[in-house]
Design a protein around this motif. Structure first.
Motif, mmCIF file in Angstrom:
data_model
loop_
_atom_site.group_PDB
_atom_site.id
_atom_site.type_symbol
_atom_site.label_atom_id
_atom_site.label_comp_id
_atom_site.label_asym_id
_atom_site.label_seq_id
_atom_site.Cartn_x
_atom_site.Cartn_y
_atom_site.Cartn_z
ATOM 1 N N VAL A 186 0.844 -1.198 0.000
ATOM 2 C CA VAL A 186 0.000 0.000 0.000
ATOM 3 C C VAL A 186 0.878 1.247 0.000
ATOM 4 C CG1 VAL A 186 -1.593 1.341 1.450
ATOM 5 C CG2 VAL A 186 -2.044 -1.066 1.002
ATOM 6 N N MET A 187 1.942 1.236 0.810
ATOM 7 C CA MET A 187 2.813 2.420 0.867
ATOM 8 C C MET A 187 3.509 2.655 -0.464
ATOM 9 S SD MET A 187 2.300 4.160 3.375
ATOM 10 C CE MET A 187 3.500 5.406 2.948
ATOM 11 N N GLU A 188 3.894 1.549 -1.142
ATOM 12 C CA GLU A 188 4.488 1.686 -2.475
ATOM 13 C C GLU A 188 3.535 2.443 -3.404
ATOM 14 O OE1 GLU A 188 7.446 1.322 -3.765
ATOM 15 O OE2 GLU A 188 8.011 0.869 -1.702
ATOM 16 N N GLN A 189 2.271 2.091 -3.261
ATOM 17 C CA GLN A 189 1.277 2.763 -4.099
ATOM 18 C C GLN A 189 1.192 4.251 -3.769
ATOM 19 O OE1 GLN A 189 0.076 1.273 -6.551
ATOM 20 N NE2 GLN A 189 0.522 -0.852 -5.958
ATOM 21 N N PHE A 190 1.257 4.573 -2.471
ATOM 22 C CA PHE A 190 1.218 5.995 -2.070
ATOM 23 C C PHE A 190 2.417 6.740 -2.643
ATOM 24 C CE2 PHE A 190 -1.896 5.034 1.387
ATOM 25 C CZ PHE A 190 -2.785 6.054 1.097
ATOM 26 N N VAL A 191 3.581 6.103 -2.529
ATOM 27 C CA VAL A 191 4.798 6.756 -3.036
ATOM 28 C C VAL A 191 4.651 6.990 -4.544
ATOM 29 C CG1 VAL A 191 7.288 6.413 -3.425
ATOM 30 C CG2 VAL A 191 6.280 5.848 -1.200
#
Lengths: 255, 791
Positions: A186-191
């Motif tokens: 999920v954080m990869e997606q935010f980045v």
């Protein structure tokens, strides 16, 4: 740089049993376009309240908040709702979705509701599918929300927050209910979203999550204790270094 | 500890518990009052007859002299007669009454003057209290007559018999078990003994009569005994069953109350089941947590049973208290001519309230069976076990072509069949109640129903005040002349019309062993083939007759059979050529061919003059002509077909109109109440979804629209369902009453599209949607920022 969010002397006070509780005390900060800002702090420090007040979801007691140059304190409920629909995106810790709709319909629902989104119906559907593909959940498009995992649902929530091309996404502990691998995905997606130009403000307890942000604000008892500028998270290799920097900064502040 | 959990639960889930409590109150109130009313309606007439002391058989005779002794002999000698009471009366007509300010008396037929001291039954006042005395100079009148002539207590009227006259003050209306129904058509005038004697002194013997109230255990044997004698001038005779038929119009109103009561019970139970299932299903989290910490299933069920028992007892008690005035209010409006009282008293209410408590516990017991299935995992996963593969979403936003609020609403309705199905059923029942009443009222007040009285439909009806003059030797010829005279008079005024009239006789018919006294009609100026028949061919010759199904049944005869008609001047053989149905005389009737020679001196009475214009004027022109005819015949009343029908069926349509108003208000109240409670339940359940929608930018107005459209869809569906079902529902409810009244082959209901398809559905939908809108304003109070605190 263009400022997306300007917060000046922001105060938020609750009255419980005739007792005043000052949750936010004269907060001042700005978020520029393209930034990814994390708000950290101990439990009860006012992180979520700050997020909701800054996004216009909750009213402020004093001060001002300007979003995209507009003072949201003076906006009426309808105008605020339109602002949230067209200019902001929201992701919460729990993967809140409408139980009666499929995952896909939950994602495209704000697009169909928006009057500002001039895309055709086909365009909206195409965009929803594109976002789901991008976030790797296209296979659950027609599923009921009860047939998706927590990680998949949170990515679906991110898709929903982006469907109307918002200026800024607000996320309240978006990885709080996820396991480590789902959290990293999920954080990869935010980045990735941030790299593509979307401004993000998120609340987190997790150093690994905060380390992916360009700036971290630390909040204690409703006041900003300081901020740490980490710069854009360009490559995955540098994450460890950023986490170390952030940990030592937070330790200095008594985290 | 359980008590502690219960106390916390009641306090914490205040909204849902209050909603449930209100539902229980509603159920107990409807069930108690409805069951009580059902018993009251079902036993109403018998109770009324018992209370009035009517006996098991009655006979009304006309005339004095030998026949008086004949009937006395029968009653004294017949073994089947246990006891009897005789009440002398005096027959009058409208000409014998003079109202203040020169107003005309509206009464087509005979009136019965009686001496209160000689009355052998109990008469009741408007408050259902027995009338105990009639002071000198006071008069009590049948309630129907009182209302028809707009008389009130304190008004004066003068009774005139020959040279004698006396003025009376109206002391009130009476409910008269024997003569009180509009269909009986014999309003009673009750005066003191002195006035009765003064007015009737020296009057002709033919105007006197007697009413006999007879106690017998074999009414059939007594009837055979009486009808076999052709030397008694019978006005009317019958048993309780026959008398009960004269109250069929009142029972139509009471029947509507019965339908309403059954509907209320059905709604109450449906709504109760919904409320319990709905509230219990929202407790999965608590149940899961309790299971997780090791509380056994039995104890968890016990906890909920105790909670629901507490709510059920509290709600039922409150409902019980409210049910008493509510039930009385409904009963009071059911009848103006019958003394209708709840039979079960408070006991039945208590039993019903207790039944509600038991029902709730049974529902609760059934619903808590799910406790076994709920796992701690479901509590942790917000009620989702992850094992459900059944698709819940029926529609797709991209394909539906609707805006999100409308899409969500339609999807909710289609995806939650049980929940919205229940609401659909409730609205359909409510709207059907109104539509059935409207169709019944419109049918009753439609002039088209005149043919059901075995009369020809005409444009104008002219009061025939000279009818008595035709009921004599040579009356037939005089009537024919008068009819021609009227036709000429109308033609001279540019209103070419055909004038006709019906004369009626009471004749005995014999077919082997079977005998039947029936009202027999002959048209003057008409032809037998102009009437409506159900089977066979219209009488074509003087020795052919048509009979109603009921008369054929009593005589054991069919089409083609020859029966004997007994006339005062001899017997005649006639063949039955056709069957018809009639609303008059409780379905009994015989029609003679117009050429059949019968002396009008034997006539019992006659109808009004019926005028049918031969130049086919439109409705507006008919209205104008009615005014002109009123001027030409200023001594007579003039009615159009709708007004005349109202006159024939008495105040039933007016009563129903009043009942309709109450039912419309009641239905609106039920719909609003149910929908408010349901909407509030939905809001409590969907707070999370509302908050998230607000958070992603849905304005309050869009969310309110979502909730309103949802209920609107159900309302629309129920309206369409009612439209489709209403012909069948009307036949199954009010149609049955019409059949009882003599329309054995059914009735075609008059459906006014504006009322049935537009006005009342719109009123109900509008009122209900306004209530939803007001309730849904709570959405504005749901704070989007609390989204993370929502379970």
């Amino acid at each position: 740089m263009e400022k997306v969010l300007e917060v000046k002397d922001l105060c938020k006070t609750y009255v419980v049993n005739k007792r005043q509780i000052n949750v936010l005390k004269n907060l001042n900060f700005e978020i520029e376009k393209g930034e990814m800002v994390a708000v950290m702090g101990p439990s009860g420090s006012g992180k979520s309240t700050l997020l909701y007040t800054a996004s216009g979801m909750d009213s402020m007691t004093a001060g001002s908040v300007r979003f995209g140059g507009r003072d949201i304190g003076g906006l009426k409920a309808k105008a605020l709702a339109d602002l949230r629909l067209d200019e902001m995106g929201f992701v919460f810790q729990q993967m809140y979705m409408l139980k009666n709709l499929t995952v896909f319909d939950n994602i495209v629902l704000p697009a169909f509701q928006s009057k500002k989104n001039a895309d055709s119906k086909k365009e909206k559907i195409r965009k929803g599918e594109a976002l789901m593909k991008k976030l790797g959940i296209i296979e659950i498009a027609d599923n009921d929300i009860e047939e998706a995992s927590g990680g998949q649902l949170q990515r679906a929530c991110i898709c929903r927050s982006l469907i109307n091309n918002p200026q800024m996404v607000f996320a309240d502990e978006p990885t709080g209910a996820l396991n480590r691998s789902a959290s990293e995905e999920v954080m990869e997606q935010f980045v990735q979203i941030n790299r593509e130009g979307t401004t993000i403000m998120l609340v987190t307890h997790d150093i690994r999550v905060a380390a992916k942000c360009s700036r971290v604000m630390y909040l204690v008892d409703g006041t900003l204790r300081g901020e740490c500028r980490l710069g854009k998270c360009e490559k995955a290799e540098g994450t460890r270094e950023r986490e170390r920097t952030l940990t030592s900064w937070l330790t200095e502040l008594g985290w | 500890m359980y008590f502690h959990i219960l106390k916390r639960d009641l306090r914490r889930k205040k909204a849902m518990n209050c909603i449930l409590l209100l539902f229980i109150i509603l159920t107990a109130m409807f069930l108690s009052s409805s069951v009580n009313n059902i018993t009251a309606v079902q036993t109403a007439l018998n109770h009324y007859f018992d209370k009035a002391g009517i006996g098991s058989y009655f006979v009304v005779t006309k005339g004095r002299g030998e026949q008086e002794q004949v009937i006395k002999d029968i009653l004294e000698q017949a073994e089947v007669v246990e006891s009897y009471g005789r009440e002398p009366v005096f027959f009058m007509n409208a000409e014998n009454i003079s109202l203040a300010m020169g107003r005309q008396v509206e009464q087509g037929g005979t009136l019965v003057l009686c001496d209160f001291a000689e009355t052998r039954i109990i008469l009741f006042d408007k408050d259902n209290k027995p009338v105990t005395e009639v002071g000198e100079g006071e008069v009590y009148l049948s309630r129907g007559f009182l209302e028809k002539n707009s008389l009130a207590v304190g008004d004066t009227l003068t009774l005139i018999v020959g040279e004698r006259q006396r003025t009376f003050t109206v002391a009130g209306g009476v409910k008269d078990a024997l003569l009180g129904s509009d269909i009986m058509g014999l309003p009673r005038i009750v005066v003191d003994g002195y006035s009765f004697a003064y007015l009737t002194e020296g009057a002709e013997a033919g105007y006197f009569g007697d009413i006999y109230y007879i106690e017998t255990d074999d009414t059939k044997a007594l009837e055979q005994e009486i009808v076999s004698r052709d030397d008694i001038n019978l006005i009317v005779q019958g048993d309780r069953a026959m008398l009960a038929m004269t109250y069929v119009m009142d029972m139509l109103v009471a029947g509507i109350l019965l339908v309403v009561s059954f509907c209320l019970i059905l709604i109450a139970l449906l709504v109760l089941r919904f409320a319990i299932t709905f509230t219990l299903l929202s407790e999965y989290r608590e149940i899961g947590i309790m299971k997780a910490i090791g509380i056994p299933n039995g104890k968890i069920r016990c906890l909920y049973l105790v909670k629901y028992l507490a709510l059920a007892v509290l709600g039922s008690l409150t409902g019980l208290l409210v049910s008493i005035p509510f039930g009385k209010m409904l009963l009071q409006n059911a009848s103006k001519t019958i003394v209708m009282e709840a039979q079960g008293g408070i006991f039945l209410n208590v039993v019903c309230a207790a039944a509600v408590v038991v029902l709730i516990l049974l529902f609760c017991f059934g619903c808590t069976r799910r406790v076994k299935k709920i796992t701690p995992c479901e509590a942790a996963r917000n009620g989702q076990s992850g094992e459900r593969y059944k698709k819940k979403s029926v529609l797709r936003l991209g394909r539906a072509g609707l805006m999100p609020p409308e899409f969500m609403a339609l999807n909710d309705c289609l995806g939650n069949g049980k929940r919205y199905g229940l609401l659909l059923l409730t609205f359909t029942i409510c709207l059907s109640m109104i539509v059935i009443i409207i169709n019944t009222i419109n049918t009753l007040s439609s002039g088209n129903l005149i043919v059901a009285f075995n009369m020809m439909q005409s444009d104008v009806y002219l009061d025939n005040q000279e009818v008595m003059t035709f009921m004599t030797k040579g009356g037939r010829e005089r009537l024919t002349e008068r009819i021609e005279e009227i036709e000429k008079q109308l033609a001279a005024e540019g209103m070419p019309a055909r004038c006709t009239m019906e004369m009626s006789f009471k004749l005995l018919f014999i077919n082997g062993e079977e005998r039947c006294i029936s009202i027999t009609s002959q048209g003057t100026g008409t032809q037998a083939e102009e009437y409506v028949y159900l089977e066979g061919t219209p009488p074509k010759q003087a020795d052919e007759i048509a009979v109603t199904g009921l008369v054929a049944e009593k005589l054991g005869a069919q089409i083609g059979d020859t029966v004997t008609m007994v006339l005062p001047d001899g017997e005649r053989k006639c063949m039955i050529t056709a069957l018809y149905q009639s609303l008059s005389n409780m379905g009994e009737g015989v029609r003679l061919h117009e050429t059949f020679e019968i002396d009008y001196a034997y006539a019992l009475g006659g109808s009004s003059y019926q005028l049918t214009f031969t130049d086919n004027p439109d409705r507006q022109e008919i209205g104008r002509r009615i005014d002109r005819i009123g001027e030409l015949f200023e001594e007579s009343f003039v009615w159009d077909s709708d007004e005349y029908l109202c006159l024939m069926i008495g105040g039933a349509a007016d009563y129903l109109e009043e009942v309709k108003e109450i039912v419309v208000l009641l239905v609106l109240f039920i719909c609003i109440f149910v929908v408010v409670l349901m909407e509030r339940s939905f809001l409590a359940k969907e707070t999370g979804e509302i908050a998230i929608l607000k958070a992603v930018g849905f304005a309050d107005r869009a969310l309110v629209r979502w909730h309103m459209v949802r209920i609107g869809i159900v309302l629309l569906a129920s309206t369409v369902l009612t439209w489709l079902l209403q012909p069948w529902l009307s036949q199954m409810s009010a149609g049955q009453v019409f059949q009882m009244m003599g329309m054995s082959y059914g009735v075609t209901f008059v459906i006014k599209p504006f009322e049935v398809f537009f006005f009342y559905p719109l009123l109900l939908c509008g009122g209900t949607l306004a209530a939803v809108w007001l309730t849904a304003q709570y959405i504005r109070k749901i704070d989007a920022s609390k989204v993370s605190n929502i379970e």
